[in-house]
Design a protein around this motif. Structure first.
Motif, mmCIF file in Angstrom:
data_model
loop_
_atom_site.group_PDB
_atom_site.id
_atom_site.type_symbol
_atom_site.label_atom_id
_atom_site.label_comp_id
_atom_site.label_asym_id
_atom_site.label_seq_id
_atom_site.Cartn_x
_atom_site.Cartn_y
_atom_site.Cartn_z
ATOM 1 N N SER A 113 0.861 -1.189 0.000
ATOM 2 C CA SER A 113 0.000 0.000 0.000
ATOM 3 C C SER A 113 0.892 1.233 0.000
ATOM 4 O O SER A 113 2.098 1.134 0.206
ATOM 5 C CB SER A 113 -0.907 0.040 1.227
ATOM 6 O OG SER A 113 -0.192 0.527 2.343
ATOM 7 N N SER A 114 0.283 2.399 -0.235
ATOM 8 C CA SER A 114 1.131 3.580 -0.406
ATOM 9 C C SER A 114 1.706 4.053 0.924
ATOM 10 O O SER A 114 2.564 4.921 0.956
ATOM 11 C CB SER A 114 0.381 4.693 -1.122
ATOM 12 O OG SER A 114 -0.535 5.291 -0.260
ATOM 13 N N PHE A 115 1.283 3.455 2.035
ATOM 14 C CA PHE A 115 1.931 3.748 3.315
ATOM 15 C C PHE A 115 3.416 3.404 3.260
ATOM 16 O O PHE A 115 4.257 4.082 3.833
ATOM 17 C CB PHE A 115 1.234 2.964 4.432
ATOM 18 C CG PHE A 115 2.111 2.681 5.623
ATOM 19 C CD1 PHE A 115 2.540 3.717 6.441
ATOM 20 C CD2 PHE A 115 2.512 1.393 5.908
ATOM 21 C CE1 PHE A 115 3.344 3.456 7.535
ATOM 22 C CE2 PHE A 115 3.315 1.130 6.993
ATOM 23 C CZ PHE A 115 3.747 2.158 7.807
ATOM 24 N N TYR A 116 3.747 2.328 2.494
ATOM 25 C CA TYR A 116 5.144 1.883 2.440
ATOM 26 C C TYR A 116 6.042 2.905 1.740
ATOM 27 O O TYR A 116 7.239 2.930 1.953
ATOM 28 C CB TYR A 116 5.249 0.506 1.774
ATOM 29 C CG TYR A 116 4.635 -0.572 2.635
ATOM 30 C CD1 TYR A 116 5.431 -1.363 3.457
ATOM 31 C CD2 TYR A 116 3.262 -0.769 2.671
ATOM 32 C CE1 TYR A 116 4.869 -2.321 4.285
ATOM 33 C CE2 TYR A 116 2.691 -1.727 3.495
ATOM 34 C CZ TYR A 116 3.500 -2.494 4.303
ATOM 35 O OH TYR A 116 2.947 -3.434 5.131
ATOM 36 N N ARG A 133 5.843 5.995 2.327
ATOM 37 C CA ARG A 133 6.216 6.906 3.416
ATOM 38 C C ARG A 133 7.422 6.336 4.173
ATOM 39 O O ARG A 133 8.385 7.045 4.438
ATOM 40 C CB ARG A 133 4.997 7.079 4.332
ATOM 41 C CG ARG A 133 5.315 7.421 5.749
ATOM 42 C CD ARG A 133 5.178 8.902 6.051
ATOM 43 N NE ARG A 133 5.781 9.193 7.338
ATOM 44 C CZ ARG A 133 6.046 10.391 7.782
ATOM 45 N NH1 ARG A 133 5.784 11.424 7.014
ATOM 46 N NH2 ARG A 133 6.581 10.581 8.947
ATOM 47 N N VAL A 134 7.346 5.035 4.519
ATOM 48 C CA VAL A 134 8.474 4.411 5.211
ATOM 49 C C VAL A 134 9.709 4.465 4.315
ATOM 50 O O VAL A 134 10.817 4.762 4.774
ATOM 51 C CB VAL A 134 8.139 2.960 5.603
ATOM 52 C CG1 VAL A 134 9.329 2.294 6.268
ATOM 53 C CG2 VAL A 134 6.936 2.925 6.524
ATOM 54 N N LEU A 138 11.267 7.823 4.422
ATOM 55 C CA LEU A 138 12.005 8.022 5.683
ATOM 56 C C LEU A 138 13.343 7.283 5.652
ATOM 57 O O LEU A 138 14.352 7.781 6.141
ATOM 58 C CB LEU A 138 11.168 7.532 6.869
ATOM 59 C CG LEU A 138 10.004 8.424 7.283
ATOM 60 C CD1 LEU A 138 9.201 7.774 8.398
ATOM 61 C CD2 LEU A 138 10.500 9.791 7.731
ATOM 62 N N ASN A 154 0.535 10.388 -4.845
ATOM 63 C CA ASN A 154 0.194 11.057 -3.592
ATOM 64 C C ASN A 154 1.470 11.550 -2.910
ATOM 65 O O ASN A 154 2.587 11.288 -3.375
ATOM 66 C CB ASN A 154 -0.656 10.168 -2.680
ATOM 67 C CG ASN A 154 0.116 9.009 -2.113
ATOM 68 O OD1 ASN A 154 1.341 9.048 -2.014
ATOM 69 N ND2 ASN A 154 -0.589 7.957 -1.735
ATOM 70 N N THR A 155 1.309 12.257 -1.786
ATOM 71 C CA THR A 155 2.457 12.916 -1.155
ATOM 72 C C THR A 155 3.605 11.949 -0.857
ATOM 73 O O THR A 155 4.766 12.221 -1.177
ATOM 74 C CB THR A 155 2.006 13.591 0.157
ATOM 75 O OG1 THR A 155 0.868 14.391 -0.139
ATOM 76 C CG2 THR A 155 3.101 14.451 0.745
ATOM 77 N N SER A 156 3.263 10.803 -0.269
ATOM 78 C CA SER A 156 4.304 9.843 0.096
ATOM 79 C C SER A 156 5.058 9.347 -1.136
ATOM 80 O O SER A 156 6.276 9.186 -1.125
ATOM 81 C CB SER A 156 3.700 8.647 0.832
ATOM 82 O OG SER A 156 3.039 9.065 1.990
ATOM 83 N N GLN A 158 8.424 -0.452 12.400
ATOM 84 C CA GLN A 158 7.107 -0.581 11.780
ATOM 85 C C GLN A 158 6.630 -2.029 11.857
ATOM 86 O O GLN A 158 5.447 -2.304 12.037
ATOM 87 C CB GLN A 158 7.160 -0.133 10.310
ATOM 88 C CG GLN A 158 7.448 1.335 10.138
ATOM 89 C CD GLN A 158 6.479 2.209 10.884
ATOM 90 O OE1 GLN A 158 5.300 1.912 10.984
ATOM 91 N NE2 GLN A 158 6.975 3.290 11.471
ATOM 92 N N THR A 164 5.455 -2.891 15.636
ATOM 93 C CA THR A 164 4.486 -2.056 16.362
ATOM 94 C C THR A 164 3.710 -2.869 17.394
ATOM 95 O O THR A 164 3.317 -2.353 18.426
ATOM 96 C CB THR A 164 3.465 -1.386 15.422
ATOM 97 O OG1 THR A 164 3.035 -2.346 14.503
ATOM 98 C CG2 THR A 164 4.059 -0.186 14.752
#
Lengths: 379, 317
Positions: free
Chosen positions: B26-29, B31-32, B35, B159-161, B277, B280
């Motif tokens: 997913s696009s959360f990755y 973001r990671v 980082l 998207n931003t990430s 991550q 968690t």
């Protein structure tokens, strides 16, 4: 013709897909359960877990169970931001409760705003809801309100010239600014303005300086942690015969334990959770506060705290908003939260509006005085 | 045509950055990923200081704090684009590193570690206490760099990430390229001679103080840029960016991955950014597990994770 009917069927299917049916209701939370702000995050998470269990046992929201997806940010804003992105992108939650501290809340809010997900924060500062962000709400009273409550009490006692002694931590410095800002509205003059570092173990010099200032009639101490307890002890040791006001930041039994005898006579604005047994039967908050205290203390075998109360109110506001909205559509839930009026929670009576995303007034604070090592209500 | 080790390292890095998203569920990755790349940039700077010149710093997050707050404050107070905040932060960090580097780098070993530690804590305290300027412990918001708007204008639909992942990929490749170039340059050789023996380097005519300072200033600029970029990615910055823990995380990444090589340190950054991550669920035990992993690696693979694995791989082959 065939093409036409196909288009209609496809359009209908799209419409069905676009209207999100209620399945499992996924609510996210980011709290500081470990780290320096754990005294906030820990009771907040416990409260949320307890309430989710309760709602699910009673059949969920509109027949659908709640799944609480929780992450611990350890008090770190950068980490919280990552976890907020994870809640939105990976876990696909429909609403979020959290942000134990102001820093974390301000760091994560843009993520939820961008994704169009309603977010109720559990942090104090007024900057969270002013200017209003359509997607961001909060349940705790602000430090500005605490100043106003204290100043109202000063007015009632006919006192107007005060000395401030503030902690240099986030809480103390933010409240100090708010107090200085609203003092004029109440005709209060701040004649002395001292600060101390969070780990200082003696505030005698600052207090001596305040006491030596001409015309001081009362002393106010914005701060939390052990600092205010030391201030209170030093205040008594120096034999200063002035009214001392503490903030809602130390509104807990731990403060009385730390300050001991010298706590007697101290006044502070606190929430109803502290004085459950002192509330009148006909007090509007009596039932909700008693129920929350009994449930929490029965569940966890530890005293209820003001901070858990913030999560309690945020949770029920969120749940009833989802119920009212009847769908998991972010905009519908957001509008339902905004339309919350006359709802009495543990913290106070909430009257939200598009201009006010907290909805509390000064009645949410009770002016308390410590007498013989216990809380009493100042009428 | 025979490619040098430097070229291979860069190609490997580029391929990994380009292909990694294929495995993102997913696009959360993204973001990671972004980082990881930001931390990768900071540890690339630390490789120059630790691995090349053999110096230590426990306060480099202080430079990240300067970079982060420069990116936040300069656009607000001077009304310029945030990119100038980033550049100004880097210049400021370089200047400060130059000033404090002279006296501090005369120290060795533990003393150097403690002095740099003190520097980091000083920056943290200033950011925390100057509340009217920095917003204090609650932090402050940072103007957008405009990457998302640029991508939308080009019709990329990211998207931003995602935008930040690709942008940081390019930035890290440039950063790694410069660091790898330095390694084989005369300056790099002088730096590495310091690492082996300062006395020997001195007798061979290497200006020890100057080269130490060079490495310190370069690594400060990398750290400052990483701090600025993190602030710009988040659109928000708190004093934690300059915190002691942040410095320690970077040192741990560098040492865990292998302080001697750029790729190794970036590998360390990837492991230590992604691991929390994955952990968690065990948040309460996170620091314990990180400590355990660190100990195991240090005891059994003293050169760092990456060089040890590379060696093992060669032996198997």
């Amino acid at each position: 013709m065939r093409l036409f009917s196909k288009t209609v069927v496809a359009g209908g299917l799209l419409l069905l897909a676009a209207d999100p049916a209620l399945a499992e209701i996924r609510i996210g939370s980011v709290l500081s359960v470990t780290g320096p702000a754990s005294f906030l995050g820990d009771p907040e998470l416990k409260t949320l877990e307890m309430l989710v269990e309760e709602v699910n046992a009673a059949g969920g929201i509109n027949g659908e169970e709640i799944a609480l997806i929780h992450y611990d940010d350890g008090g770190d804003a950068n980490q919280a931001r990552t976890l907020a992105t994870r809640l939105v992108e990976d876990d696909e939650v429909i609403a979020v409760i959290g942000g134990s501290t102001t820093g974390v809340t301000l760091a994560v809010a843009p993520v939820f705003e961008e994704a169009g997900i309603p977010f109720i924060s559990l942090a104090g500062a007024v900057s969270i809801i002013n200017p209003v962000n359509p997607w961001v709400f909060k349940t705790p009273h602000t430090d500005r309100m605490a100043c106003e409550k204290i100043f109202t009490d000063l007015n009632a006692r006919g006192l107007s010239q005060i000395g401030l002694i503030s902690g240099q931590g986030g809480f103390g410095s933010s409240m100090r600014e708010q107090c200085l800002d609203v003092a004029g509205d109440f005709g209060i003059e701040v004649l002395a303005d001292e600060t101390y570092a969070p780990r200082d173990s003696d505030m005698t010099p600052q207090l001596t300086s305040i006491a030596a200032t001409d015309g001081i009639e009362a002393v106010v101490n914005p701060g939390f942690g052990q600092g205010p307890a030391i201030v209170t002890r030093n205040f008594a040791q120096l034999g200063i015969e002035l009214p001392l006001y503490q903030s809602h930041g130390v509104a807990s039994d731990a403060f009385i334990e730390l300050a001991g005898e010298s706590a007697n006579g101290v006044r502070l604005p606190g929430s109803a959770t502290l004085i459950v047994d002192l509330l009148a039967e006909d007090d509007p908050q009596h039932d909700v506060v008693t129920a929350y205290r009994d449930a929490f203390e029965g569940h966890f075998d530890e005293p209820v705290s003001t901070f858990g109360g913030y999560a309690h109110d945020a949770f029920w506001i969120m749940v009833s908003a989802i119920e009212t909205a009847g769908s998991t559509d972010g905009e519908a839930i957001r509008q339902a939260i905004e339309a919350t009026t006359g709802w009495v929670g543990v913290t106070g009576e909430f009257n939200m509006s598009p201009e006010d995303h907290m909805g509390l007034d000064l009645s949410a604070f009770r002016m308390l005085e410590i007498v013989d090592g216990d809380w009493t209500l100042v009428e | 045509m025979r490619l040098s080790g430097k070229a291979w390292a860069l190609i490997a890095l580029a391929v990994i950055i380009a292909l990694a998203p294929l495995a993102f569920p997913s696009s959360f990755y993204y973001r990671v990923g972004a980082l990881i790349l930001i931390n990768g940039l900071a540890v690339t700077g630390l490789v120059i200081l630790f691995g090349y010149a053999g110096q230590i710093s426990l306060g480099h997050a202080g430079f990240a704090g300067i970079g982060g707050y420069a990116a936040a404050l300069i656009p607000i107070h001077l009304g310029v684009h945030p990119v100038f905040g980033l550049i100004a932060g880097a210049i400021l960090s370089a200047g400060l590193a130059f000033l404090i580097g002279r006296p501090v780098l005369r120290l060795k070993g533990y003393y150097l570690a403690v002095a740099t530690l003190g520097f980091g804590i000083l920056v943290y305290l200033v950011l925390n206490n100057e509340a009217q300027l920095t917003g204090g412990p609650d932090g402050m918001s940072v103007e957008r760099l405009g990457l998302r708007a640029l991508s939308d204008a080009l019709g990329l639909g990211l998207n931003t990430s995602q935008v930040w992942y690709w942008f940081m990929g390019v930035v890290l490749l440039i950063g790694a390229y410069l660091a790898l170039n330095l390694f084989t340059s005369p300056t790099g050789r002088a730096l590495r001679s310091l690492h082996d023996s300062e006395v020997a380097a001195g007798t061979l005519g290497v200006d020890v103080a100057r080269y130490k300072l060079t490495a310190f200033v370069i690594s400060a600029v990398y750290a400052s840029l990483a701090g600025s970029l993190q602030a710009l990615l988040n659109g928000f910055v708190t004093p934690d960016v300059a915190g002691f823990l942040h410095s320690i995380q970077w040192v741990t990444m560098t040492v865990l991955g292998g302080a001697g090589t750029v790729l190794g340190a970036i590998f360390g950054a990837a492991v230590l950014t992604a691991l929390p991550q994955a952990l968690t669920v065990f948040k309460e035990y996170e620091h314990m597990m990180l400590g355990l992993i660190m100990m195991v690696v240090m005891v059994f693979m003293p050169a760092g994770l990456f060089p040890s694995l590379a060696k093992l791989f060669r032996r198997v082959r």
